[in-house]
Write a protein that holds these residues in place. Structure first.
Motif, PDB file in Angstrom:
ATOM      1  N   ALA A   1      -6.036  -8.405  15.813  1.00 52.65           N
ATOM      2  CA  ALA A   1      -4.843  -7.683  15.008  1.00 52.65           C
ATOM      3  C   ALA A   1      -4.172  -9.017  13.912  1.00 52.65           C
ATOM      4  O   ALA A   1      -3.752  -8.441  13.033  1.00 52.65           O
ATOM      5  CB  ALA A   1      -3.956  -7.546  15.821  1.00 52.65           C
ATOM      6  N   HIS A   2      -4.051 -10.207  14.543  1.00 52.37           N
ATOM      7  CA  HIS A   2      -3.394 -11.226  13.700  1.00 52.37           C
ATOM      8  C   HIS A   2      -4.442 -11.391  12.305  1.00 52.37           C
ATOM      9  O   HIS A   2      -3.773 -11.596  11.231  1.00 52.37           O
ATOM     10  CB  HIS A   2      -3.400 -12.421  14.544  1.00 52.37           C
ATOM     11  N   ARG A   3      -5.577 -11.233  12.598  1.00 56.68           N
ATOM     12  CA  ARG A   3      -6.440 -11.581  11.467  1.00 56.68           C
ATOM     13  C   ARG A   3      -6.261 -10.310  10.419  1.00 56.68           C
ATOM     14  O   ARG A   3      -6.205 -10.398   9.232  1.00 56.68           O
ATOM     15  CB  ARG A   3      -7.945 -11.654  11.781  1.00 56.68           C
ATOM     16  N   LYS A   4      -6.292  -9.076  11.118  1.00 62.23           N
ATOM     17  CA  LYS A   4      -6.362  -7.987  10.158  1.00 62.23           C
ATOM     18  C   LYS A   4      -5.001  -7.624   9.478  1.00 62.23           C
ATOM     19  O   LYS A   4      -4.956  -6.722   8.485  1.00 62.23           O
ATOM     20  CB  LYS A   4      -7.302  -6.577  10.989  1.00 62.23           C
ATOM     21  N   LYS A   5      -3.951  -7.577  10.267  1.00 63.20           N
ATOM     22  CA  LYS A   5      -2.899  -6.730  10.099  1.00 63.20           C
ATOM     23  C   LYS A   5      -1.983  -7.862   8.920  1.00 63.20           C
ATOM     24  O   LYS A   5      -1.974  -8.958   9.224  1.00 63.20           O
ATOM     25  CB  LYS A   5      -1.708  -6.705  10.988  1.00 63.20           C
ATOM     26  N   PRO A   6      -1.212  -7.358   7.972  1.00 66.33           N
ATOM     27  CA  PRO A   6      -0.780  -8.242   6.899  1.00 66.33           C
ATOM     28  C   PRO A   6       0.407  -8.895   7.575  1.00 66.33           C
ATOM     29  O   PRO A   6       1.300  -8.327   8.001  1.00 66.33           O
ATOM     30  CB  PRO A   6      -0.501  -7.430   5.734  1.00 66.33           C
ATOM     31  N   ARG A   7       0.695 -10.144   7.121  1.00 68.16           N
ATOM     32  CA  ARG A   7       1.732 -11.024   7.661  1.00 68.16           C
ATOM     33  C   ARG A   7       2.641 -11.230   6.412  1.00 68.16           C
ATOM     34  O   ARG A   7       2.679 -12.105   5.575  1.00 68.16           O
ATOM     35  CB  ARG A   7       1.747 -12.249   8.366  1.00 68.16           C
ATOM     36  N   VAL A   8       3.298  -9.958   6.189  1.00 67.95           N
ATOM     37  CA  VAL A   8       4.099 -10.047   4.889  1.00 67.95           C
ATOM     38  C   VAL A   8       5.617  -9.796   5.234  1.00 67.95           C
ATOM     39  O   VAL A   8       5.976  -9.318   6.313  1.00 67.95           O
ATOM     40  CB  VAL A   8       3.942  -9.046   3.814  1.00 67.95           C
ATOM     41  N   PRO A   9       6.838 -10.187   4.386  1.00 69.79           N
ATOM     42  CA  PRO A   9       8.154 -10.150   4.715  1.00 69.79           C
ATOM     43  C   PRO A   9       8.356  -8.497   4.861  1.00 69.79           C
ATOM     44  O   PRO A   9       7.559  -7.501   4.340  1.00 69.79           O
ATOM     45  CB  PRO A   9       8.711 -10.578   3.458  1.00 69.79           C
ATOM     46  N   THR A  10       9.229  -7.998   5.711  1.00 68.37           N
ATOM     47  CA  THR A  10       9.521  -6.757   6.023  1.00 68.37           C
ATOM     48  C   THR A  10      10.614  -6.455   5.041  1.00 68.37           C
ATOM     49  O   THR A  10      11.862  -6.520   5.183  1.00 68.37           O
ATOM     50  CB  THR A  10       9.950  -6.452   7.317  1.00 68.37           C
ATOM     51  N   ASN A  11      10.254  -5.607   3.884  1.00 71.12           N
ATOM     52  CA  ASN A  11      11.186  -4.990   2.712  1.00 71.12           C
ATOM     53  C   ASN A  11      11.637  -3.939   2.962  1.00 71.12           C
ATOM     54  O   ASN A  11      11.040  -2.779   2.893  1.00 71.12           O
ATOM     55  CB  ASN A  11      10.303  -5.289   1.718  1.00 71.12           C
ATOM     56  N   VAL A  12      12.826  -3.865   3.268  1.00 75.15           N
ATOM     57  CA  VAL A  12      13.451  -2.391   3.547  1.00 75.15           C
ATOM     58  C   VAL A  12      14.147  -1.807   2.591  1.00 75.15           C
ATOM     59  O   VAL A  12      15.277  -2.325   2.234  1.00 75.15           O
ATOM     60  CB  VAL A  12      14.609  -2.817   4.760  1.00 75.15           C
ATOM     61  N   ILE A  13      13.396  -0.932   1.837  1.00 79.26           N
ATOM     62  CA  ILE A  13      13.882  -0.322   0.639  1.00 79.26           C
ATOM     63  C   ILE A  13      13.293   1.122   0.612  1.00 79.26           C
ATOM     64  O   ILE A  13      12.031   1.406   0.980  1.00 79.26           O
ATOM     65  CB  ILE A  13      13.417  -0.815  -0.723  1.00 79.26           C
ATOM     66  N   ALA A  14      14.103   2.049   0.408  1.00 79.84           N
ATOM     67  CA  ALA A  14      13.715   3.493   0.400  1.00 79.84           C
ATOM     68  C   ALA A  14      13.337   3.883  -1.262  1.00 79.84           C
ATOM     69  O   ALA A  14      14.637   4.024  -2.132  1.00 79.84           O
ATOM     70  CB  ALA A  14      14.500   4.423   0.835  1.00 79.84           C
ATOM     71  N   THR A  15      12.335   3.939  -1.612  1.00 76.55           N
ATOM     72  CA  THR A  15      12.156   4.298  -3.224  1.00 76.55           C
ATOM     73  C   THR A  15      11.752   5.880  -3.531  1.00 76.55           C
ATOM     74  O   THR A  15      11.529   6.276  -4.513  1.00 76.55           O
ATOM     75  CB  THR A  15      11.084   3.569  -3.835  1.00 76.55           C
ATOM     76  N   SER A  16      11.875   6.430  -2.355  1.00 72.27           N
ATOM     77  CA  SER A  16      11.741   8.042  -2.454  1.00 72.27           C
ATOM     78  C   SER A  16      12.623   8.774  -1.203  1.00 72.27           C
ATOM     79  O   SER A  16      13.178   7.718  -0.585  1.00 72.27           O
ATOM     80  CB  SER A  16      10.334   8.303  -2.103  1.00 72.27           C
ATOM     81  N   ASP A  17      12.572   9.986  -1.228  1.00 73.55           N
ATOM     82  CA  ASP A  17      13.437  10.588  -0.052  1.00 73.55           C
ATOM     83  C   ASP A  17      12.741  10.835   1.186  1.00 73.55           C
ATOM     84  O   ASP A  17      13.206  11.393   2.247  1.00 73.55           O
ATOM     85  CB  ASP A  17      13.670  11.996  -0.660  1.00 73.55           C
ATOM     86  N   THR A  18      11.418  10.184   1.072  1.00 67.14           N
ATOM     87  CA  THR A  18      10.710  10.136   2.441  1.00 67.14           C
ATOM     88  C   THR A  18      10.209   8.749   2.808  1.00 67.14           C
ATOM     89  O   THR A  18       9.091   8.479   2.705  1.00 67.14           O
ATOM     90  CB  THR A  18       9.448  11.339   2.285  1.00 67.14           C
ATOM     91  N   PRO A  19      11.015   7.896   3.135  1.00 69.52           N
ATOM     92  CA  PRO A  19      10.567   6.451   3.126  1.00 69.52           C
ATOM     93  C   PRO A  19       9.635   6.490   4.483  1.00 69.52           C
ATOM     94  O   PRO A  19       9.775   7.187   5.200  1.00 69.52           O
ATOM     95  CB  PRO A  19      12.001   5.681   3.711  1.00 69.52           C
ATOM     96  N   LEU A  20       8.574   5.539   4.315  1.00 73.22           N
ATOM     97  CA  LEU A  20       7.708   5.597   5.158  1.00 73.22           C
ATOM     98  C   LEU A  20       7.302   4.157   5.869  1.00 73.22           C
ATOM     99  O   LEU A  20       7.555   3.191   5.225  1.00 73.22           O
ATOM    100  CB  LEU A  20       6.144   5.970   4.511  1.00 73.22           C
ATOM    101  N   VAL A  21       7.445   4.002   6.988  1.00 69.26           N
ATOM    102  CA  VAL A  21       7.522   2.869   7.999  1.00 69.26           C
ATOM    103  C   VAL A  21       6.309   2.829   8.894  1.00 69.26           C
ATOM    104  O   VAL A  21       6.068   3.620   9.531  1.00 69.26           O
ATOM    105  CB  VAL A  21       8.574   2.651   8.786  1.00 69.26           C
ATOM    106  N   ARG A  22       5.487   1.623   8.803  1.00 72.56           N
ATOM    107  CA  ARG A  22       4.334   1.125   9.727  1.00 72.56           C
ATOM    108  C   ARG A  22       4.805  -0.001  10.503  1.00 72.56           C
ATOM    109  O   ARG A  22       5.043  -1.072  10.098  1.00 72.56           O
ATOM    110  CB  ARG A  22       2.933   0.889   8.930  1.00 72.56           C
ATOM    111  N   PHE A  23       5.138   0.529  11.909  1.00 72.97           N
ATOM    112  CA  PHE A  23       5.836  -0.423  12.745  1.00 72.97           C
ATOM    113  C   PHE A  23       4.554  -0.925  13.676  1.00 72.97           C
ATOM    114  O   PHE A  23       4.054  -0.090  14.510  1.00 72.97           O
ATOM    115  CB  PHE A  23       7.069  -0.083  13.461  1.00 72.97           C
ATOM    116  N   VAL A  24       4.139  -2.161  13.498  1.00 73.10           N
ATOM    117  CA  VAL A  24       2.997  -2.754  14.332  1.00 73.10           C
ATOM    118  C   VAL A  24       3.643  -3.643  15.567  1.00 73.10           C
ATOM    119  O   VAL A  24       4.281  -4.494  15.511  1.00 73.10           O
ATOM    120  CB  VAL A  24       1.940  -3.768  13.706  1.00 73.10           C
ATOM    121  N   GLY A  25       3.593  -3.108  16.883  1.00 77.46           N
ATOM    122  CA  GLY A  25       4.022  -3.550  17.933  1.00 77.46           C
ATOM    123  C   GLY A  25       3.620  -4.765  18.782  1.00 77.46           C
ATOM    124  O   GLY A  25       2.426  -4.918  18.540  1.00 77.46           O
TER     125      GLY A  25
END
Length: 290
Positions: free
Chosen positions: A188-212
């Motif tokens: 999972a560490h190898r495949k999932k992107p380690r990117v900053p969590t950028n909280v911004i809604a650019t549309s009226d249906t914001p989409l979050v992928r939370f990896v626990g």
């Protein structure tokens, strides 16, 4: 009807039979059983294979009217051809997905980490090819889109102007867990992107992928801010999409259940999905052999 659409990255897993699903569930009926608990799914299957008409119609028949599929564009568009010379591929994908009618949620364009800000013009041209009667979300993984520079501002502005979601990827909980030789976590560490969590809604249906984190209880401080943000979005009239991932995928439904249980505790008067699942077969507290 709940304005939040939520679910997991898949709708069936062999270890869900006898836990999430009754043990006697027929595999072909697993989607319908999944849809009793969740009102959306992040369908990864379309990234690898464009489903045929018969399959899509069968899927649509198995779920209630308020269920929304959220599928990805095929990898031939995003990864193989890198958004160039893709009109035929795009036409095929959109034609197939249109068969879902009102049961189609967002279409996600997941771009590879090699897709960088210098290619923003290519992305702009791609967006111009998209019909307006679909909802879209775009996920970027190159760090040049996360550095608060003019490149990131230009990307966000492009999405805002076209009412397209910027996929919000939150992998902080996952990377807070050391692998310690665990092959599932390492993968999972190898495949999932380690990117900053950028909280911004650019549309009226914001989409979050939370990896626990693999221990469900450990996720609470990581997902609680999303409860407050989701409530804010709802108050603003937005309709969020929330998808829950785990390194092993198996426990993702119970992570979603924990999130919405805590949501209900904090905001008891807010209309949210009611997720009540069988007890997970794993003892989460004993993950580290405690």
């Amino acid at each position: 009807m709940a304005l939040i659409k939520t679910g997991c990255p898949i709708w069936t897993h062999e270890q869900w039979f006898g836990s999430l699903f009754p043990a006697n569930t027929v595999k072909e009926q697993s989607l319908g059983t999944y849809a009793r608990h969740f009102n959306s799914v992040e369908g990864n299957t379309s990234f690898y294979h464009i489903p045929d008409k018969k399959t899509i119609r069968r899927w649509a028949e198995q779920v209630p009217n308020d269920f929304c599929f959220t599928f990805k564009f095929h990898r031939s568009i995003s990864h193989d051809k890198k958004l160039l010379n893709i009109k035929d591929d795009l036409h095929l994908v959109l034609k197939r997905m249109a068969l879902l009618e009102d049961k189609l949620g967002c279409l996600i364009l997941q771009l590879p980490a090699s897709f960088n800000p210098s290619q923003l013009g290519t992305l702009t041209h791609f967006i111009q090819l998209l019909p307006k009667n679909f909802r879209y979300a775009i996920e970027v993984r190159h760090l040049g889109f996360f550095d608060k520079s003019d490149n990131e501002k230009a990307f966000n502005q492009l999405l805002l102007e076209n009412n397209i979601n910027r996929v919000i990827m939150d992998t902080r909980a996952l990377f807070a867990c050391p692998a310690n030789g665990d092959k599932v976590i390492e993968d999972a560490h190898r495949k999932k992107p380690r990117v900053p969590t950028n909280v911004i809604a650019t549309s009226d249906t914001p989409l979050v992928r939370f990896v626990g984190h693999p221990v469900i209880q450990t996720n609470k401080p990581f997902y609680t801010p999303w409860i407050h943000k989701t409530k804010q979005w709802l108050d603003e009239g937005k309709s969020p999409y929330l998808f829950f991932h785990m390194a092993n995928t198996v426990d993702a439904p119970w992570l979603a259940e924990a999130f919405f249980n805590d949501f209900k505790q904090l905001y008891p008067d807010t209309l949210i999905p009611s997720i009540i699942l069988p007890k997970t077969h794993n003892n989460q507290l004993d993950f580290f052999g405690a």
